[in-house]
Design a protein around this motif. Structure first.
Motif, mmCIF file in Angstrom:
data_model
loop_
_atom_site.group_PDB
_atom_site.id
_atom_site.type_symbol
_atom_site.label_atom_id
_atom_site.label_comp_id
_atom_site.label_asym_id
_atom_site.label_seq_id
_atom_site.Cartn_x
_atom_site.Cartn_y
_atom_site.Cartn_z
ATOM 1 N N THR A 105 0.851 -1.187 0.000
ATOM 2 C CA THR A 105 0.000 0.000 0.000
ATOM 3 C C THR A 105 0.894 1.248 0.000
ATOM 4 O O THR A 105 1.708 1.429 0.896
ATOM 5 N N PRO A 106 0.779 2.148 -0.986
ATOM 6 C CA PRO A 106 -0.095 2.021 -2.144
ATOM 7 C C PRO A 106 0.476 1.049 -3.165
ATOM 8 O O PRO A 106 1.662 0.762 -3.145
ATOM 9 N N ARG A 107 -0.370 0.561 -4.081
ATOM 10 C CA ARG A 107 0.078 -0.392 -5.083
ATOM 11 C C ARG A 107 0.700 0.341 -6.265
ATOM 12 O O ARG A 107 0.036 0.716 -7.211
ATOM 13 N N LYS A 108 1.963 0.553 -6.208
ATOM 14 C CA LYS A 108 2.652 1.169 -7.337
ATOM 15 C C LYS A 108 3.940 0.395 -7.591
ATOM 16 O O LYS A 108 4.568 -0.134 -6.673
ATOM 17 N N ILE A 109 4.319 0.332 -8.854
ATOM 18 C CA ILE A 109 5.496 -0.440 -9.234
ATOM 19 C C ILE A 109 6.746 0.390 -8.972
ATOM 20 O O ILE A 109 6.886 1.505 -9.477
ATOM 21 N N THR A 110 7.640 -0.151 -8.158
ATOM 22 C CA THR A 110 8.881 0.550 -7.845
ATOM 23 C C THR A 110 10.096 -0.175 -8.406
ATOM 24 O O THR A 110 11.219 0.203 -8.135
ATOM 25 N N THR A 111 9.864 -1.224 -9.188
ATOM 26 C CA THR A 111 10.962 -1.969 -9.794
ATOM 27 C C THR A 111 11.720 -1.069 -10.756
ATOM 28 O O THR A 111 11.107 -0.392 -11.586
ATOM 29 N N PRO A 112 13.063 -1.018 -10.686
ATOM 30 C CA PRO A 112 13.829 -0.234 -11.661
ATOM 31 C C PRO A 112 13.452 -0.647 -13.078
ATOM 32 O O PRO A 112 13.265 -1.837 -13.352
ATOM 33 N N PRO A 113 13.306 0.326 -14.002
ATOM 34 C CA PRO A 113 12.858 0.013 -15.369
ATOM 35 C C PRO A 113 13.649 -1.098 -16.041
ATOM 36 O O PRO A 113 13.078 -1.945 -16.727
ATOM 37 N N GLY A 114 14.989 -1.102 -15.855
ATOM 38 C CA GLY A 114 15.808 -2.129 -16.486
ATOM 39 C C GLY A 114 15.463 -3.521 -16.008
ATOM 40 O O GLY A 114 15.367 -4.466 -16.802
ATOM 41 N N LEU A 115 15.230 -3.671 -14.692
ATOM 42 C CA LEU A 115 14.878 -4.977 -14.138
ATOM 43 C C LEU A 115 13.467 -5.378 -14.530
ATOM 44 O O LEU A 115 13.193 -6.561 -14.759
ATOM 45 N N ARG A 116 12.585 -4.400 -14.620
ATOM 46 C CA ARG A 116 11.221 -4.727 -15.012
ATOM 47 C C ARG A 116 11.186 -5.182 -16.476
ATOM 48 O O ARG A 116 10.409 -6.064 -16.836
ATOM 49 N N HIS A 117 12.036 -4.595 -17.292
ATOM 50 C CA HIS A 117 12.061 -4.941 -18.712
ATOM 51 C C HIS A 117 12.539 -6.377 -18.926
ATOM 52 O O HIS A 117 11.893 -7.159 -19.628
ATOM 53 N N ALA A 118 13.654 -6.741 -18.328
ATOM 54 C CA ALA A 118 14.200 -8.098 -18.487
ATOM 55 C C ALA A 118 15.182 -8.384 -17.369
ATOM 56 O O ALA A 118 16.067 -7.574 -17.087
ATOM 57 N N ARG A 119 15.005 -9.525 -16.719
ATOM 58 C CA ARG A 119 15.885 -9.925 -15.628
ATOM 59 C C ARG A 119 15.889 -11.452 -15.551
ATOM 60 O O ARG A 119 15.070 -12.119 -16.189
ATOM 61 N N THR A 120 16.781 -11.983 -14.764
ATOM 62 C CA THR A 120 16.768 -13.413 -14.514
ATOM 63 C C THR A 120 15.905 -13.717 -13.307
ATOM 64 O O THR A 120 15.848 -12.935 -12.355
ATOM 65 N N CYS A 121 15.208 -14.822 -13.383
ATOM 66 C CA CYS A 121 14.450 -15.368 -12.252
ATOM 67 C C CYS A 121 15.126 -16.704 -11.949
ATOM 68 O O CYS A 121 14.720 -17.750 -12.453
ATOM 69 N N TYR A 122 16.216 -16.649 -11.202
ATOM 70 C CA TYR A 122 17.080 -17.795 -10.918
ATOM 71 C C TYR A 122 17.764 -18.268 -12.191
ATOM 72 O O TYR A 122 18.813 -17.751 -12.556
ATOM 73 N N ASP A 123 17.167 -19.204 -12.941
ATOM 74 C CA ASP A 123 17.823 -19.698 -14.152
ATOM 75 C C ASP A 123 16.966 -19.512 -15.393
ATOM 76 O O ASP A 123 17.203 -20.128 -16.418
#
Length: 235
Positions: A105-123
């Motif tokens: 709360t509040p529901r807003k996206i705080t993920t850095p743009p680069g990570l939100r665009h493409a990142r690894t999820c473990y493998d």
């Protein structure tokens, strides 16, 4: 008697669940687990810096995470490295991130743009591009909408591209829809997701960054993603 035994088993399971949840309840341990989501092995010193705690405190946290089987220790010469215990732990953490985001709360996206665009999820690949890739696989009927089944057409097409899934005796799912915590939609998970990321790296379409989950796409990758999968990206 049977009901008593069942009650004892349920009680033991509830206790284990409480211990497991408690292992993640500390902010410093959560920071360590999030850092290990890049799929690499980290030293205790590196993880202490990430968590902003002393070396002795980091060691205590890592011992707790190893005890609860979130993390495993690897010895190489005189050094010890720590990594997530397996893909099932990574999948649990990714889903927890989604729950944490949804209930904030509040529901807003705080993920850095680069990570939100493409990142690894473990493998495997996560973020906007991975979600678009999942949608393409579904629209081509290579993958069922829930991501749980790779169709015979999908197996055939992936094999033609040289993407081979390591089925073997692994207990890991061949494929599953992994809920992307920043996009709130599925990206390819399971062995399929891992194989796709390995293939993208081998094809030199993507680059991973040291000590970061961020993924960047090469000029070749940008062109090929658009022509082969209809997925557009500019970075």
């Amino acid at each position: 008697m049977a009901s008593v035994m069942l009650s004892e088993e349920e009680g033991a399971l509830e206790s284990r669940m409480a211990l497991t949840a408690a292992a993640m309840a500390d902010k410093s341990r959560s920071r360590m687990l999030c850092a290990l989501m890049d799929g690499r092995a980290w030293t205790a010193t590196e993880l202490s810096a990430v968590a902003d705690v002393s070396a002795s405190t980091a060691s205590a946290h890592l011992a707790r995470l190893c005890e609860q089987r979130f993390v495993v220790a690897l010895a190489q010469g005189r050094h010890r490295y720590f990594r997530l215990a397996g893909p099932e732990i990574a999948e649990l953490l990714e889903r927890l991130m989604g729950v944490a985001w949804a209930t904030s709360t509040p529901r807003k996206i705080t993920t850095p743009p680069g990570l939100r665009h493409a990142r690894t999820c473990y493998d495997h690949l996560a973020g906007e591009v991975a979600v678009r890739l999942f949608d393409t696989l579904v629209s081509r009927q290579w993958l069922t909408p829930d991501g749980a089944t790779l169709t015979s057409l999908g197996q055939e097409k992936l094999a033609q591209m040289g993407i081979v899934l390591a089925t073997g005796s692994s207990r890991r799912k061949i494929t599953c829809g992994c809920l992307d915590w920043s996009e709130r939609r599925y990206h390819p998970g399971g062995e399929l997701g891992a194989s796709l990321l390995r293939w993208l790296i081998d094809q030199r379409w993507v680059r991973t960054e040291l000590s970061s989950r961020r993924v960047t796409f090469t000029p070749l990758g940008i062109r090929k993603l658009a022509s082969e999968f209809g997925v557009k990206t500019t970075r």
